[in-house]
Write a protein that holds these residues in place. Structure first.
Motif, PDB file in Angstrom:
ATOM      1  N   GLU A 165      -0.859   4.496  -9.522  1.00  0.00           N
ATOM      2  CA  GLU A 165      -1.517   3.295  -9.222  1.00  0.00           C
ATOM      3  C   GLU A 165      -0.220   2.500  -8.505  1.00  0.00           C
ATOM      4  OE1 GLU A 165      -2.799  -0.586 -11.556  1.00  0.00           O
ATOM      5  OE2 GLU A 165      -3.777   1.273 -12.234  1.00  0.00           O
ATOM      6  N   LEU A 166       0.851   2.575  -8.734  1.00  0.00           N
ATOM      7  CA  LEU A 166       1.927   1.708  -8.091  1.00  0.00           C
ATOM      8  C   LEU A 166       2.119   2.449  -6.562  1.00  0.00           C
ATOM      9  CD1 LEU A 166       4.608   1.463 -10.671  1.00  0.00           C
ATOM     10  CD2 LEU A 166       3.199  -0.135  -9.753  1.00  0.00           C
ATOM     11  N   ILE A 167       1.854   3.808  -6.463  1.00  0.00           N
ATOM     12  CA  ILE A 167       1.923   4.399  -5.194  1.00  0.00           C
ATOM     13  C   ILE A 167       0.698   3.828  -4.368  1.00  0.00           C
ATOM     14  CG2 ILE A 167       1.328   6.453  -3.774  1.00  0.00           C
ATOM     15  CD1 ILE A 167       4.285   6.359  -4.920  1.00  0.00           C
TER      16      ILE A 167
ATOM     17  N   ASP B  68       0.865   1.753  -0.789  1.00  0.00           N
ATOM     18  CA  ASP B  68       0.152   2.295   0.173  1.00  0.00           C
ATOM     19  C   ASP B  68      -0.707   1.287   0.951  1.00  0.00           C
ATOM     20  OD1 ASP B  68      -1.091   3.844   2.134  1.00  0.00           O
ATOM     21  OD2 ASP B  68      -2.506   4.411   0.739  1.00  0.00           O
ATOM     22  N   LEU B  69      -1.313   0.417   0.258  1.00  0.00           N
ATOM     23  CA  LEU B  69      -2.354  -0.512   0.585  1.00  0.00           C
ATOM     24  C   LEU B  69      -1.670  -1.727   1.303  1.00  0.00           C
ATOM     25  CD1 LEU B  69      -5.241  -1.184   0.534  1.00  0.00           C
ATOM     26  CD2 LEU B  69      -4.839  -2.511  -1.234  1.00  0.00           C
TER      27      LEU B  69
ATOM     28  N   ARG C 222       8.021  14.096  -7.411  1.00  0.00           N
ATOM     29  CA  ARG C 222       7.363  14.164  -6.020  1.00  0.00           C
ATOM     30  C   ARG C 222       6.708  12.556  -5.799  1.00  0.00           C
ATOM     31  NH1 ARG C 222       1.962  13.636  -5.404  1.00  0.00           N
ATOM     32  NH2 ARG C 222       1.418  13.828  -7.423  1.00  0.00           N
ATOM     33  N   ILE C 223       6.235  11.889  -6.636  1.00  0.00           N
ATOM     34  CA  ILE C 223       5.745  10.557  -6.643  1.00  0.00           C
ATOM     35  C   ILE C 223       6.794   9.515  -6.592  1.00  0.00           C
ATOM     36  CG2 ILE C 223       4.944   8.556  -8.238  1.00  0.00           C
ATOM     37  CD1 ILE C 223       2.945  10.627  -9.515  1.00  0.00           C
ATOM     38  N   HIS C 224       8.086   9.978  -7.086  1.00  0.00           N
ATOM     39  CA  HIS C 224       9.430   8.747  -6.478  1.00  0.00           C
ATOM     40  C   HIS C 224       9.581   9.135  -5.024  1.00  0.00           C
ATOM     41  CE1 HIS C 224      13.618   8.339  -5.934  1.00  0.00           C
ATOM     42  NE2 HIS C 224      13.214   6.994  -6.609  1.00  0.00           N
ATOM     43  N   PHE C 225       9.531  10.370  -4.551  1.00  0.00           N
ATOM     44  CA  PHE C 225       9.856  10.625  -3.317  1.00  0.00           C
ATOM     45  C   PHE C 225       8.803  10.010  -2.117  1.00  0.00           C
ATOM     46  CE2 PHE C 225      12.605  14.177  -4.578  1.00  0.00           C
ATOM     47  CZ  PHE C 225      13.848  13.724  -3.830  1.00  0.00           C
ATOM     48  N   ILE C 226       7.622  10.103  -2.623  1.00  0.00           N
ATOM     49  CA  ILE C 226       6.614   9.258  -1.931  1.00  0.00           C
ATOM     50  C   ILE C 226       6.665   8.067  -1.785  1.00  0.00           C
ATOM     51  CG2 ILE C 226       3.995   8.747  -1.951  1.00  0.00           C
ATOM     52  CD1 ILE C 226       3.387  11.551  -3.131  1.00  0.00           C
ATOM     53  N   GLY C 227       7.096   7.174  -3.054  1.00  0.00           N
ATOM     54  CA  GLY C 227       7.040   6.067  -2.864  1.00  0.00           C
ATOM     55  C   GLY C 227       8.523   5.641  -2.308  1.00  0.00           C
ATOM     56  N   PHE C 228       9.584   6.417  -2.071  1.00  0.00           N
ATOM     57  CA  PHE C 228      10.830   6.327  -1.463  1.00  0.00           C
ATOM     58  C   PHE C 228      10.392   5.914   0.273  1.00  0.00           C
ATOM     59  CE2 PHE C 228      14.124   7.858   1.037  1.00  0.00           C
ATOM     60  CZ  PHE C 228      15.249   7.122   0.549  1.00  0.00           C
TER      61      PHE C 228
ATOM     62  N   ASN D  45       0.516   4.800  12.936  1.00  0.00           N
ATOM     63  CA  ASN D  45      -0.567   4.415  11.961  1.00  0.00           C
ATOM     64  C   ASN D  45      -1.402   5.632  11.689  1.00  0.00           C
ATOM     65  OD1 ASN D  45      -2.039   2.654  10.230  1.00  0.00           O
ATOM     66  ND2 ASN D  45      -3.804   2.417  11.809  1.00  0.00           N
ATOM     67  N   GLU D  46      -1.604   6.204  12.768  1.00  0.00           N
ATOM     68  CA  GLU D  46      -2.641   7.453  12.592  1.00  0.00           C
ATOM     69  C   GLU D  46      -1.598   8.469  11.960  1.00  0.00           C
ATOM     70  OE1 GLU D  46      -3.904   8.817  16.564  1.00  0.00           O
ATOM     71  OE2 GLU D  46      -4.417   7.150  17.063  1.00  0.00           O
ATOM     72  N   TYR D  47      -0.457   8.782  12.007  1.00  0.00           N
ATOM     73  CA  TYR D  47       0.311   9.768  11.435  1.00  0.00           C
ATOM     74  C   TYR D  47       0.392   9.381   9.991  1.00  0.00           C
ATOM     75  CZ  TYR D  47       2.244  11.876  15.761  1.00  0.00           C
ATOM     76  OH  TYR D  47       2.194  12.478  16.942  1.00  0.00           O
ATOM     77  N   TYR D  48       0.613   7.862   9.809  1.00  0.00           N
ATOM     78  CA  TYR D  48       0.906   7.345   8.203  1.00  0.00           C
ATOM     79  C   TYR D  48      -0.616   7.609   7.493  1.00  0.00           C
ATOM     80  CZ  TYR D  48       1.541   4.513   4.390  1.00  0.00           C
ATOM     81  OH  TYR D  48       1.645   3.989   3.047  1.00  0.00           O
ATOM     82  N   LEU D  49      -1.694   7.280   8.068  1.00  0.00           N
ATOM     83  CA  LEU D  49      -3.143   7.576   7.486  1.00  0.00           C
ATOM     84  C   LEU D  49      -3.324   8.912   7.292  1.00  0.00           C
ATOM     85  CD1 LEU D  49      -5.246   4.728   9.570  1.00  0.00           C
ATOM     86  CD2 LEU D  49      -4.102   4.773   7.198  1.00  0.00           C
ATOM     87  N   SER D  50      -2.972   9.816   8.130  1.00  0.00           N
ATOM     88  CA  SER D  50      -3.138  11.252   7.933  1.00  0.00           C
ATOM     89  C   SER D  50      -2.133  11.770   6.836  1.00  0.00           C
ATOM     90  CB  SER D  50      -3.166  11.959   9.399  1.00  0.00           C
ATOM     91  OG  SER D  50      -1.802  11.877   9.676  1.00  0.00           O
ATOM     92  N   THR D  51      -1.140  11.439   6.921  1.00  0.00           N
ATOM     93  CA  THR D  51       0.009  11.893   5.816  1.00  0.00           C
ATOM     94  C   THR D  51      -0.523  11.455   4.307  1.00  0.00           C
ATOM     95  OG1 THR D  51       1.728  11.696   7.497  1.00  0.00           O
ATOM     96  CG2 THR D  51       2.305  11.553   5.068  1.00  0.00           C
ATOM     97  N   MET D  52      -0.839  10.034   4.219  1.00  0.00           N
ATOM     98  CA  MET D  52      -1.475   9.552   3.117  1.00  0.00           C
ATOM     99  C   MET D  52      -2.655  10.210   2.506  1.00  0.00           C
ATOM    100  SD  MET D  52       1.025   7.839   1.915  1.00  0.00           S
ATOM    101  CE  MET D  52       0.311   7.396   0.504  1.00  0.00           C
TER     102      MET D  52
END
Length: 188
Positions: free
Chosen positions: A65-67, A71-72, A134-140, A177-184
Motif C-alpha cells: 500500500e505504501l508503494i 506511486d500515486l 524487492r519492494i524496498h528497491f521499488i520504493g527506493f 512519464n511514459e517510461y515511468y507508467l509502463s515500468t509501474m
C-alpha cells in the motif's frame, strides 16, 4: 540530528529523546524534523529536551500500500512538472516530494520490521524476505524519481528557456512519464 532521528525512526524505536543546551534555539527545526515522520509525535518539550513517541502499529502497515501511495504522489508530481511553464507550481511539487520522502521512510521502516519478524510478514501480508527486498528497491527508485522530478521543476522554473527549449524539456518529461507508467504497470 536529522539523520540520527530518521535512523532511530527507521529502526523502530518507540521513543526518541533529543537533549542538549541548543534545543531552545533550534526548537522549530527540531519540531519540523519530528513532524515530518509519519506517526511520530512530540509528547514532551522543555528548554533542553524533546521527547517524541511513535504511535504506529507496525503489524498493520502494508508495504504494498505504501508503494501504491508513493506511486500515486509521484505520478501527480510528473503531471504538475509538465505544467511548470504554464503555472509556477514548484511549491506544490516540492511538498509532494516531501510526502514521498515521508512514505519512503515509513516503507523502509516497515521492510526492516518485517525482515526482523518474518512470520508476521508472511501471516499478515503473505510476503517473503525476497518480496520485502524487492519492494524496498521499488520504493527506493520511486523516491529517487520523485527527487529528480522536483529538481527538474526547480531548474526549469529558474532557467530562462526559449519556447523551443521549453517544448523540448516538456517532451523529455512526457517521455519520462511514459517510461515511468509502463515500468509501474510491469511492477504491479
Amino acid at each position: 540530528i536529522e539523520r540520527e532521528v530518521c535512523s532511530t525512526y527507521i529502526q523502530n524505536y518507540p521513543r526518541i529523546v533529543l537533549r542538549g543546551k541548543e534545543i531552545k534555539n533550534k526548537v522549530k527545526e527540531l519540531q519540523h524534523i519530528v513532524q515530518s515522520l509519519i506517526a511520530l509525535e512530540i509528547m514532551e518539550q522543555t528548554s533542553d529536551t524533546i521527547v517524541a513517541k511513535d504511535f504506529l502499529n507496525m503489524d498493520s502497515v502494508s508495504v504494498e500500500e505504501l508503494i501504491r501511495k508513493m506511486d500515486l504522489v509521484t505520478r501527480t508530481m510528473i503531471k504538475e512538472a509538465q505544467q511548470i511553464f504554464e503555472e509556477d507550481n514548484y511549491e506544490g511539487i516540492n511538498e509532494r516530494d516531501h510526502d514521498v520522502n515521508r512514505l519512503y521512510f515509513l516503507l523502509y521502516r516497515a521492510v526492516l520490521y518485517s525482515l526482523r519478524n518474518p512470520m508476521k510478514a508472511l501471516r499478515n501480508f503473505k510476503l517473503s524476505g525476497l518480496d520485502l527486498l524487492r519492494i524496498h528497491f521499488i520504493g527506493f527508485y520511486i523516491e529517487a524519481i520523485a527527487d529528480e522530478i522536483r529538481r527538474t521543476a526547480r531548474h526549469a522554473r529558474s532557467l530562462k528557456l526559449s519556447a523551443q527549449q521549453q517544448e523540448q524539456l516538456l517532451q523529455y518529461v512526457s517521455k519520462m512519464n511514459e517510461y515511468y507508467l509502463s515500468t509501474m504497470k510491469a511492477v504491479y
